[in-house]
Enzyme design. Structure first.
Site, mmCIF file in Angstrom:
data_model
loop_
_atom_site.group_PDB
_atom_site.id
_atom_site.type_symbol
_atom_site.label_atom_id
_atom_site.label_comp_id
_atom_site.label_asym_id
_atom_site.label_seq_id
_atom_site.Cartn_x
_atom_site.Cartn_y
_atom_site.Cartn_z
ATOM 1 N N GLY A 57 0.847 -1.197 0.000
ATOM 2 C CA GLY A 57 0.000 0.000 0.000
ATOM 3 C C GLY A 57 0.877 1.240 0.000
ATOM 4 O O GLY A 57 2.059 1.165 0.357
ATOM 5 N N TYR A 85 4.091 -2.930 2.427
ATOM 6 C CA TYR A 85 3.373 -2.233 3.500
ATOM 7 C C TYR A 85 2.773 -3.251 4.476
ATOM 8 O O TYR A 85 2.719 -3.014 5.691
ATOM 9 C CB TYR A 85 2.264 -1.360 2.888
ATOM 10 C CG TYR A 85 1.381 -0.644 3.890
ATOM 11 C CD1 TYR A 85 1.704 0.629 4.332
ATOM 12 C CD2 TYR A 85 0.212 -1.243 4.389
ATOM 13 C CE1 TYR A 85 0.896 1.289 5.254
ATOM 14 C CE2 TYR A 85 -0.597 -0.585 5.316
ATOM 15 C CZ TYR A 85 -0.247 0.682 5.740
ATOM 16 O OH TYR A 85 -1.041 1.342 6.642
ATOM 17 N N HIS A 172 8.152 -7.618 -3.575
ATOM 18 C CA HIS A 172 6.866 -8.075 -4.134
ATOM 19 C C HIS A 172 7.010 -9.424 -4.831
ATOM 20 O O HIS A 172 7.388 -9.471 -6.002
ATOM 21 C CB HIS A 172 6.333 -7.027 -5.117
ATOM 22 C CG HIS A 172 5.871 -5.790 -4.438
ATOM 23 N ND1 HIS A 172 4.596 -5.639 -3.952
ATOM 24 C CD2 HIS A 172 6.532 -4.657 -4.120
ATOM 25 C CE1 HIS A 172 4.476 -4.463 -3.372
ATOM 26 N NE2 HIS A 172 5.642 -3.840 -3.463
ATOM 27 N N GLU A 174 4.759 -11.220 -5.991
ATOM 28 C CA GLU A 174 3.683 -11.441 -6.963
ATOM 29 C C GLU A 174 4.007 -10.908 -8.358
ATOM 30 O O GLU A 174 3.270 -11.157 -9.299
ATOM 31 C CB GLU A 174 2.382 -10.804 -6.448
ATOM 32 C CG GLU A 174 2.341 -9.280 -6.386
ATOM 33 C CD GLU A 174 2.992 -8.673 -5.133
ATOM 34 O OE1 GLU A 174 3.819 -9.347 -4.499
ATOM 35 O OE2 GLU A 174 2.678 -7.508 -4.810
ATOM 36 N N ASP A 230 -14.482 -11.580 -22.283
ATOM 37 C CA ASP A 230 -15.436 -11.767 -21.187
ATOM 38 C C ASP A 230 -16.856 -12.036 -21.685
ATOM 39 O O ASP A 230 -17.504 -12.984 -21.240
ATOM 40 C CB ASP A 230 -15.445 -10.538 -20.263
ATOM 41 C CG ASP A 230 -14.052 -10.215 -19.752
ATOM 42 O OD1 ASP A 230 -13.185 -11.092 -19.833
ATOM 43 O OD2 ASP A 230 -13.831 -9.077 -19.290
#
Ligand code: XMP
Length: 511
Positions: A57, A85, A172, A174, A230
């Site tokens: 964050g 964060y 990070h 990810e 989608d």
């Protein structure tokens, strides 16, 4: 979809990569949901997760008003992984210290030295490259924690308390820039949380079909089909769940790419649904005549799309249910992001709810894009449709700068087809690539004659989330070929330029 499956909660503290974390976890066969960071410990307990991830964050934990987890969450006995964060906040709440980083923070790929005995880092060797992006750092760990990694600029780059199963990484895991990030998350899921891995997208078709049948019963369903991933997968899923009950309306606004409208029609006409194509190109171009402002273009197209769709649904008589191809990131984004409106993205599936239906069904609402693609393959949709690059709802209207005319559309369609054809041949393809027509004319020479034709821009980007992007380093040989082919084959195109801007500051689209 959660059913009785194992759940990992991703608690959101404003990090831009929350969706990457969650889709990575689902890709590792563990069901996960994203919830606000302040979710109460009571509610978390009721949800009974096997693990919790705190996202990154932009705030500083020691400043007033920064988002914090419910401190009681640490009493639940549930394993926790704090990222960036999230790690700082965990340390702050458990009695450690967080301060502005002594060296001003770190940003970018960073050599990180690991303590392999930490369960997160088993088998990873002693050094990896990680993506760092922080201005604060943990300067003192809470009681019971050990330091498990450091970098040149950050002494405490990972922490853990093995007994309580609390883990934190400053980097990070990810994002692709972090080496072995998938493995780290796998260790958290399978070694720390002891997941069994019971989430399988293959079961989704059956589960969603049962829910659709319960909700819709014997009624008919109407769908606005754009031909994007989608809405196409949504159509195929409803067709499978509710045979003979789906009518798909494809509004061709005349701003599609070369042959696109016919390709979409070719695929869906053959399937077991009532398919209606509305050729509304002239109507849209008429309304767009003389309009140059990008936001106004988007609004006109969005508004008119709804009107055409409403007219069609009125002609069909009362169809009680409207289906929409809303996916999980749309749901998360509409959950109240304070981000500034850079562009009002118009998805043709994004119809307002007050257009006269008894109910709306959104069978893809819980899925990430990768999962939607996997579902599409299982439902027998062709690869080129399932793997399509994103294409803006307003179509080529936002790739022609200034006024849109038939002439410009024709030049752009032909140039764009060449760009895609040539880049398609590459082994490592960028994530999105297309042509734009900036509306500038340029002097050239054709034969012995002066020519005054349009400039064509080529745009190709590499990105994982489309929120940030780098321009793709397309080999010069390919760029040369694209330029030669456009100059030779596209009437009205006089010069080709390559866009080497990153996002930020530029956006992916030119408008
Ligand atoms: P930007 O240009 O904002 O694009 O960097 C990020 C991604 O979003 C797509 N995009 C749109 N999609 N309606 C859409 O449905 C729009 O108006 C729109 N504008 C941009 C863009 O193609 C890229 O993938």
């Amino acid at each position: 979809m959660a059913g009785k499956k194992e759940l990992v909660l991703v608690l959101d503290f404003g990090g831009q990569y929350k969706e990457l974390i969650a889709s990575n976890i689902r890709g590792q066969k563990v069901y996960t949901e994203i919830h606000p960071g302040h979710l109460s410990a009571k509610k978390i307990k009721e949800m009974n997760p096997i693990g919790i991830v705190f996202t990154g964050g932009p705030k500083s934990v020691y400043k007033d008003g920064s988002p914090l987890a419910d401190p009681a969450v640490f009493q639940l006995g549930i394993p926790i992984l704090g990222i960036c964060y999230g790690m700082q906040m965990m340390c702050h709440l458990l009695g450690g210290k967080v301060q502005p980083a002594a060296k001003g923070g770190e940003y970018g790929k960073t050599k990180t030295v690991l303590d392999e005995s930490c369960p997160l880092f088993h088998g990873m060797g002693d050094t990896i490259t990680t993506l760092m992006s922080h201005l604060d750092e943990v300067t003192a760990t809470p009681e019971g924690f050990r330091v498990a990694a450091h970098t040149k600029g950050c002494k405490i780059a990972a922490v853990y308390d093995k007994k309580r199963k609390f883990y934190g990484v400053q980097f990070h895991p990810e994002v692709k820039h972090t080496q072995l990030g998938d493995k780290l998350l796998h260790h958290f899921l399978y070694e720390v949380c002891r997941a069994k891995g019971d989430y399988d997208i293959g079961e989704y078709i059956e589960e969603a079909s049962v829910q659709l049948r319960e909700r819709v019963g014997d009624n008919q369903v109407l769908l606005a089909l754009s031909g994007g991933v989608d809405s196409s997968v949504c159509a195929a899923l409803i067709e499978r769940a509710l045979p003979g009950k789906l009518t798909a309306v494809f509004v061709d606004h005349g701003l599609m790419r070369k042959n696109e409208g016919d390709e979409i029609e070719g695929i869906f006409r053959k399937r077991q649904m009532n398919f209606i194509r509305v050729n509304a190109g002239e109507r849209f171009l008429g309304l767009l005549s003389g309009v140059t402002d990008p936001e106004q273009k988007r609004k006109i197209i969005g508004g008119e799309f709804i009107r055409v769709f409403e007219e069609e649904s009125r002609k069909l008589g009362a169809i009680p249910f409207l289906a929409q191809g809303t996916i999980y990131p749309d749901v998360i984004e509409s959950g109240g992001s304070a981000a500034a409106t850079i562009k009002s993205h118009h998805n043709v599936g994004g119809l307002p709810e007050n257009i006269g239906f008894d109910g709306v069904v959104e069978p893809l609402r819980g899925l990430f894009k990768d999962e939607v693609r996997a579902l599409g393959r299982q439902l027998g949709l062709p690869d080129f449709l399932v793997n399509r690059q994103p294409f803006p709802g307003p179509g080529l209207a936002v790739r022609i700068l200034g006024e849109i005319t038939e002439e410009k559309l024709e030049v752009l369609r032909n140039a764009d087809a060449i760009v895609r054809e040539e880049i398609d041949k590459l082994k490592n393809r960028p994530d999105q690539y297309f042509a734009v027509l900036p509306g500038i004319r340029t002097v050239g020479v054709v034969g012995d004659e002066r020519a005054y034709d349009y400039v064509i821009g080529v745009r190709a980007v590499c990105t994982t989330d489309f929120m940030t992007a780098e321009y793709a380093a397309i080999p010069h040989r390919i760029l040369g070929k694209i330029s030669a082919r456009i100059s030779n084959e596209v009437k009205g195109a006089g010069r080709v330029v390559y866009d080497i801007s990153g996002k930020p500051p530029a956006t992916v689209e030119w408008e």
